[in-house]
Every structure is written in C-alpha cells, then in structure tokens.
Design a protein around this motif. Structure first.
Motif, PDB file in Angstrom:
ATOM      1  N   LEU A  84       0.680  -1.450  -0.043  1.00 57.41           N
ATOM      2  CA  LEU A  84       0.270   0.358   0.352  1.00 57.41           C
ATOM      3  C   LEU A  84       0.925   1.112  -0.116  1.00 57.41           C
ATOM      4  O   LEU A  84       0.001   2.362  -0.275  1.00 57.41           O
ATOM      5  CB  LEU A  84      -0.901   0.511   1.453  1.00 57.41           C
ATOM      6  N   ASN A  85       1.968   1.183  -0.006  1.00 52.00           N
ATOM      7  CA  ASN A  85       3.103   2.153   0.460  1.00 52.00           C
ATOM      8  C   ASN A  85       3.128   2.959  -0.770  1.00 52.00           C
ATOM      9  O   ASN A  85       2.971   2.263  -1.987  1.00 52.00           O
ATOM     10  CB  ASN A  85       4.325   1.840   0.370  1.00 52.00           C
ATOM     11  N   GLY A  86       2.453   4.233  -0.658  1.00 51.65           N
ATOM     12  CA  GLY A  86       2.838   5.456  -2.119  1.00 51.65           C
ATOM     13  C   GLY A  86       1.712   5.259  -2.947  1.00 51.65           C
ATOM     14  O   GLY A  86       1.771   6.160  -4.195  1.00 51.65           O
ATOM     15  N   LEU A  87       0.373   4.768  -2.766  1.00 57.91           N
ATOM     16  CA  LEU A  87      -0.266   4.104  -3.274  1.00 57.91           C
ATOM     17  C   LEU A  87      -1.354   5.650  -3.586  1.00 57.91           C
ATOM     18  O   LEU A  87      -1.801   6.208  -1.977  1.00 57.91           O
ATOM     19  CB  LEU A  87      -0.958   3.134  -3.355  1.00 57.91           C
ATOM     20  N   GLY A  88      -1.562   6.605  -4.124  1.00 56.18           N
ATOM     21  CA  GLY A  88      -2.718   7.223  -3.921  1.00 56.18           C
ATOM     22  C   GLY A  88      -4.579   6.381  -3.457  1.00 56.18           C
ATOM     23  O   GLY A  88      -4.111   5.626  -3.120  1.00 56.18           O
ATOM     24  N   MET A  89      -5.721   7.739  -3.452  1.00 50.87           N
ATOM     25  CA  MET A  89      -6.600   6.793  -2.701  1.00 50.87           C
ATOM     26  C   MET A  89      -7.696   5.608  -2.868  1.00 50.87           C
ATOM     27  O   MET A  89      -8.067   4.826  -2.350  1.00 50.87           O
ATOM     28  CB  MET A  89      -7.206   8.128  -1.986  1.00 50.87           C
ATOM     29  N   LEU A  90      -7.199   6.233  -4.733  1.00 50.57           N
ATOM     30  CA  LEU A  90      -8.493   5.085  -5.247  1.00 50.57           C
ATOM     31  C   LEU A  90      -7.878   3.490  -5.141  1.00 50.57           C
ATOM     32  O   LEU A  90      -8.465   2.562  -4.757  1.00 50.57           O
ATOM     33  CB  LEU A  90      -8.733   5.534  -7.152  1.00 50.57           C
ATOM     34  N   PRO A  91      -6.396   3.102  -5.763  1.00 51.42           N
ATOM     35  CA  PRO A  91      -5.666   2.585  -5.445  1.00 51.42           C
ATOM     36  C   PRO A  91      -5.030   1.808  -4.503  1.00 51.42           C
ATOM     37  O   PRO A  91      -5.490   0.257  -4.311  1.00 51.42           O
ATOM     38  CB  PRO A  91      -4.118   2.617  -6.060  1.00 51.42           C
ATOM     39  N   PHE A  92      -5.381   2.677  -3.613  1.00 50.91           N
ATOM     40  CA  PHE A  92      -5.086   2.324  -1.978  1.00 50.91           C
ATOM     41  C   PHE A  92      -6.722   1.611  -1.581  1.00 50.91           C
ATOM     42  O   PHE A  92      -6.459   0.568  -1.106  1.00 50.91           O
ATOM     43  CB  PHE A  92      -4.867   3.033  -0.881  1.00 50.91           C
ATOM     44  N   GLY A  93      -7.485   2.052  -1.976  1.00 45.82           N
ATOM     45  CA  GLY A  93      -9.237   1.377  -1.609  1.00 45.82           C
ATOM     46  C   GLY A  93      -9.150   0.422  -2.205  1.00 45.82           C
ATOM     47  O   GLY A  93      -9.653  -0.441  -1.670  1.00 45.82           O
ATOM     48  N   LEU A  94      -8.437  -0.106  -3.651  1.00 48.74           N
ATOM     49  CA  LEU A  94      -8.778  -0.876  -4.271  1.00 48.74           C
ATOM     50  C   LEU A  94      -8.059  -2.098  -3.835  1.00 48.74           C
ATOM     51  O   LEU A  94      -7.685  -3.540  -3.443  1.00 48.74           O
ATOM     52  CB  LEU A  94      -8.523  -1.257  -5.833  1.00 48.74           C
ATOM     53  N   VAL A  95      -6.247  -2.105  -3.437  1.00 50.54           N
ATOM     54  CA  VAL A  95      -5.524  -3.077  -2.934  1.00 50.54           C
ATOM     55  C   VAL A  95      -5.834  -3.477  -1.830  1.00 50.54           C
ATOM     56  O   VAL A  95      -5.590  -4.310  -0.758  1.00 50.54           O
ATOM     57  CB  VAL A  95      -4.357  -2.316  -3.120  1.00 50.54           C
ATOM     58  N   SER A  96      -6.170  -2.203  -0.750  1.00 54.99           N
ATOM     59  CA  SER A  96      -6.359  -2.892   0.713  1.00 54.99           C
ATOM     60  C   SER A  96      -7.768  -3.367   0.578  1.00 54.99           C
ATOM     61  O   SER A  96      -7.368  -4.727   1.938  1.00 54.99           O
ATOM     62  CB  SER A  96      -6.417  -1.976   1.328  1.00 54.99           C
ATOM     63  N   LYS A  97      -8.994  -3.523  -0.238  1.00 49.39           N
ATOM     64  CA  LYS A  97     -10.175  -3.636  -0.272  1.00 49.39           C
ATOM     65  C   LYS A  97      -9.675  -5.195  -0.721  1.00 49.39           C
ATOM     66  O   LYS A  97     -10.587  -6.512  -0.063  1.00 49.39           O
ATOM     67  CB  LYS A  97     -11.086  -3.319  -0.783  1.00 49.39           C
ATOM     68  N   ILE A  98      -8.850  -5.961  -1.517  1.00 45.43           N
ATOM     69  CA  ILE A  98      -8.350  -7.112  -2.555  1.00 45.43           C
ATOM     70  C   ILE A  98      -7.474  -7.806  -1.131  1.00 45.43           C
ATOM     71  O   ILE A  98      -7.894  -9.105  -0.428  1.00 45.43           O
ATOM     72  CB  ILE A  98      -7.699  -6.815  -3.784  1.00 45.43           C
ATOM     73  N   LEU A  99      -6.992  -7.140   0.115  1.00 43.26           N
ATOM     74  CA  LEU A  99      -5.813  -7.865   0.297  1.00 43.26           C
ATOM     75  C   LEU A  99      -7.083  -8.487   1.851  1.00 43.26           C
ATOM     76  O   LEU A  99      -7.147  -9.608   2.166  1.00 43.26           O
ATOM     77  CB  LEU A  99      -4.865  -6.891   1.298  1.00 43.26           C
ATOM     78  N   ALA A 100      -7.432  -7.625   2.274  1.00 41.64           N
ATOM     79  CA  ALA A 100      -8.940  -8.306   2.738  1.00 41.64           C
ATOM     80  C   ALA A 100      -9.362  -9.091   2.876  1.00 41.64           C
ATOM     81  O   ALA A 100      -9.968  -9.450   3.739  1.00 41.64           O
ATOM     82  CB  ALA A 100      -9.723  -6.597   3.337  1.00 41.64           C
ATOM     83  N   THR A 101      -9.976  -8.960   1.260  1.00 42.13           N
ATOM     84  CA  THR A 101     -10.670 -10.463   1.386  1.00 42.13           C
ATOM     85  C   THR A 101     -10.539 -11.329   0.635  1.00 42.13           C
ATOM     86  O   THR A 101     -10.656 -12.311   1.868  1.00 42.13           O
ATOM     87  CB  THR A 101     -11.356  -9.979  -0.060  1.00 42.13           C
ATOM     88  N   LEU A 102      -9.004 -11.755   0.646  1.00 41.90           N
ATOM     89  CA  LEU A 102      -8.586 -12.391   0.748  1.00 41.90           C
ATOM     90  C   LEU A 102      -7.646 -13.252   2.568  1.00 41.90           C
ATOM     91  O   LEU A 102      -8.030 -14.288   2.044  1.00 41.90           O
ATOM     92  CB  LEU A 102      -6.982 -12.330  -0.158  1.00 41.90           C
ATOM     93  N   ARG A 103      -7.730 -12.147   3.311  1.00 45.65           N
ATOM     94  CA  ARG A 103      -7.574 -12.546   4.546  1.00 45.65           C
ATOM     95  C   ARG A 103      -8.588 -13.185   5.009  1.00 45.65           C
ATOM     96  O   ARG A 103      -8.707 -14.345   5.790  1.00 45.65           O
ATOM     97  CB  ARG A 103      -6.948 -10.968   5.610  1.00 45.65           C
ATOM     98  N   GLU A 104     -10.270 -12.528   4.802  1.00 50.57           N
ATOM     99  CA  GLU A 104     -10.792 -13.244   5.353  1.00 50.57           C
ATOM    100  C   GLU A 104     -10.995 -14.508   4.821  1.00 50.57           C
ATOM    101  O   GLU A 104     -11.580 -15.318   5.730  1.00 50.57           O
ATOM    102  CB  GLU A 104     -11.990 -12.050   4.486  1.00 50.57           C
ATOM    103  N   ARG A 105     -10.964 -14.580   3.534  1.00 52.24           N
ATOM    104  CA  ARG A 105     -11.267 -15.835   2.533  1.00 52.24           C
ATOM    105  C   ARG A 105     -10.481 -16.944   2.964  1.00 52.24           C
ATOM    106  O   ARG A 105     -11.370 -17.846   3.164  1.00 52.24           O
ATOM    107  CB  ARG A 105     -11.220 -15.775   1.247  1.00 52.24           C
ATOM    108  N   ALA A 106      -9.249 -16.189   3.581  1.00 52.35           N
ATOM    109  CA  ALA A 106      -8.080 -17.287   3.850  1.00 52.35           C
ATOM    110  C   ALA A 106      -8.601 -17.696   5.735  1.00 52.35           C
ATOM    111  O   ALA A 106      -7.925 -18.217   5.844  1.00 52.35           O
ATOM    112  CB  ALA A 106      -6.699 -16.955   4.559  1.00 52.35           C
TER     113      ALA A 106
END
Length: 311
Positions: A287-309
């Motif tokens: 997430l380092n250095g990302l703007g707000m839109l990419p930060f939101g997208l990547v953080s949500k993807i990572l959260a979903t992967l953690r939840e599903r795992a």
C-alpha cells in the motif's frame, strides 16, 4: 542575456514589475541557491524573460543568478502581507519537488493560513485542497486530510466554485479508501482545520450563503459516489481475488485489464501492485505510496483474501 541593471534603484525595479513577474522574483529571492535552476525552463519562462529585460536576473550556461542588490529588496517585499501568501505557496511547490516534504507542508500550511487574508473563498478552497493532497502523501488516512478535503468541498459548495464536483470526488475517494467516521460534526472538521494558524473555517462558512442541510448533503453525495466506485471496480477486484486463490477462469480477461491499466501512466502503480498480489505478496508494504483510489482497491483485495483464508 540582458546585463544587470546599473542605474535604476533595485527596489524601484522590483516594484515596477508586472504582477506575475514580481511574484516570481520575490519567490526566487527566498529560494535556496541550489534550487534556482528549476526556474530556467518550464512554465515560468515568460516571467523570467521579463526579469531578464529588467536587469534583475542573468541566465548563463543553465544557471540563474539574481541581482545582488535586488535580492535584499525582494526579500523585504516578500515579507509583506500582500506577498507572503504567493511566496509561501510557490516555495511549498519547490520544496515538495525537491523531496523535502516536511518543509513543503510547513510552507503550504503557511500559505493556507495566509489565504484567509485574501478573502477569496475560491482561493481558500483551493488551498485546503492542495494542503490535503500534500498531507495525504505522508499521512494518507489522517482525519486532518479528511477535514481539509471537507473544508475545500464545503467552501466550494457555499461559494459556487466551479471545482465543486472535483472536491466531492476527492471526498468520495477518501471515503472509498478509508471510510468516514460515524460521528464527526462540523465542529470537529473545523477544529481540525483550524489547527493551522490563520484558518477560520467556521467563520468563513458562517459568512457564505447556505441552505438547510447543505453540508450534510455534501457528505451524502460523496458516499453515493464512493458506492459507485465500489460497483465500478468490483469486477476487477473479484477477478484478482479469484486468480490469487488459484482460480484461472477469468485469467485472460484480467491480464487484458491489467495491460490496459499499464497504458495509462497514472494507473501504472496500481497495475504493478496488483501483479505483485497475483504473484503471492500480501504485506502492508503493497500500500505504500498509493493514491486514494488504488489504496482503496488494494486494501479491499487484501482484506478479502485474508478473510477467505480465515486469517
């Protein structure tokens, strides 16, 4: 190259400059010598030509030199109230370009506080926006960032600024990336913004024309736009999650989507991070250095992967 002025008083020469050139010269007088080269080419070329014609600067072999006597006069004028705002604003941009972010933030805060003395709500809205952007690069999810985006949008709304749509978009992107506090009143936003000396957000909003619940509607509009963003990007996020888990049914479409993102210079950082996720990376450093839109997208993807795992 014009020679330095010889007979004219340096202070008179500076005072006689057209306003854009005068502002530039006052800024140059306050710039570190090593940073002067930044003004040899670029958007300031026309103003530099004026300064050269007036004998206040010399440009030779890519180096800029200021008239020694005029520098002292320029620094004195730069400290005057009607010049300090523009000088601080331009110096903030220079410091940011040079990677001195703490200094840039200090100068941008000074410019924001001084903007209130201009009594121009559109300029004040712009300064809140610019401060939020700059602060977001070092402390992206801070409530202070949100407070300044809100201030910018609220002032734009009540002053009829043409930038209102863009300001709502910035609020929406913040909400998408970080969410909005469940309870945060106008008093709270104003208190955070007014930590900067000279900022009088509550007074300004009180003085501008208003309609019932207009600021509440501003937040509602931003949240609606954040939900639209979620809907728009959900197919890509879902495809990344599935392929990261080993499901290749959307692999061809996903690779085409990533290739398309890589054709847009502004989206390249997002595409690179998504490829790292697909390669198995899951750490917060993504997430380092990302703007707000990419930060939101990547953080949500990572959260979903953690939840599903199940972690």
């Amino acid at each position: 190259m014009e020679p330095f002025l010889r007979d004219e008083d340096p202070a008179d020469a500076v005072r006689s400059l057209p306003e854009p050139a005068r502002r530039l010269f006052l800024t140059l007088c306050c710039v570190r010598e090593d940073d002067l080269h930044m003004y040899v080419v670029g958007d300031a070329d026309d103003e530099l030509a004026v300064l050269s014609e007036h004998g206040l600067i010399e440009i030779e072999d890519g180096r800029l030199r200021l008239h020694p006597g005029a520098v002292e006069a320029g620094r004195t004028m730069a400290g005057l109230a009607d010049s300090r705002f523009h000088v601080a604003d331009q110096l903030a941009a220079i410091e940011h370009q040079q990677g001195r972010h703490d200094r840039a933030l200090d100068l941008k805060a000074e410019a924001l506080g001084l903007a209130y003395a201009t009594t121009d709500p559109h300029e004040i809205s712009k300064q809140h926006h610019d401060y939020a952007v700059l602060l977001g690069r070092v402390d992206n999810g801070s409530p202070h960032v949100l407070a300044h985006y809100f201030a910018s949008a609220a002032i734009a709304l009540r002053s009829g600024a043409p930038t209102l749509r863009d300001e709502i978009e910035m609020l929406a992107m913040f909400a998408f990336a970080f969410g909005l506090p469940e309870r945060m009143s106008l008093n709270d936003f104003c208190a955070l913004a007014e930590e900067i000396e000279g900022v009088r957000l509550w007074d300004l909003l009180s003085e501008l024309p208003s309609a019932p619940e207009d600021l509440s509607g501003l937040v509602v509009g931003a949240m609606e736009r954040a939900h639209e963003t979620m809907r728009d990007w959900s197919p890509l996020m879902t495809a990344v999650v599935l392929q990261a888990e080993g499901d290749d049914q959307w692999a061809a479409q996903l690779q085409a989507e990533l290739a398309g993102l890589e054709q847009n210079p502004g989206a390249i950082p997002l595409a690179r991070v998504l490829r790292r996720v697909l390669a198995g990376e899951r750490g917060p450093e993504l997430l380092n250095g990302l703007g707000m839109l990419p930060f939101g997208l990547v953080s949500k993807i990572l959260a979903t992967l953690r939840e599903r795992a199940g972690s």
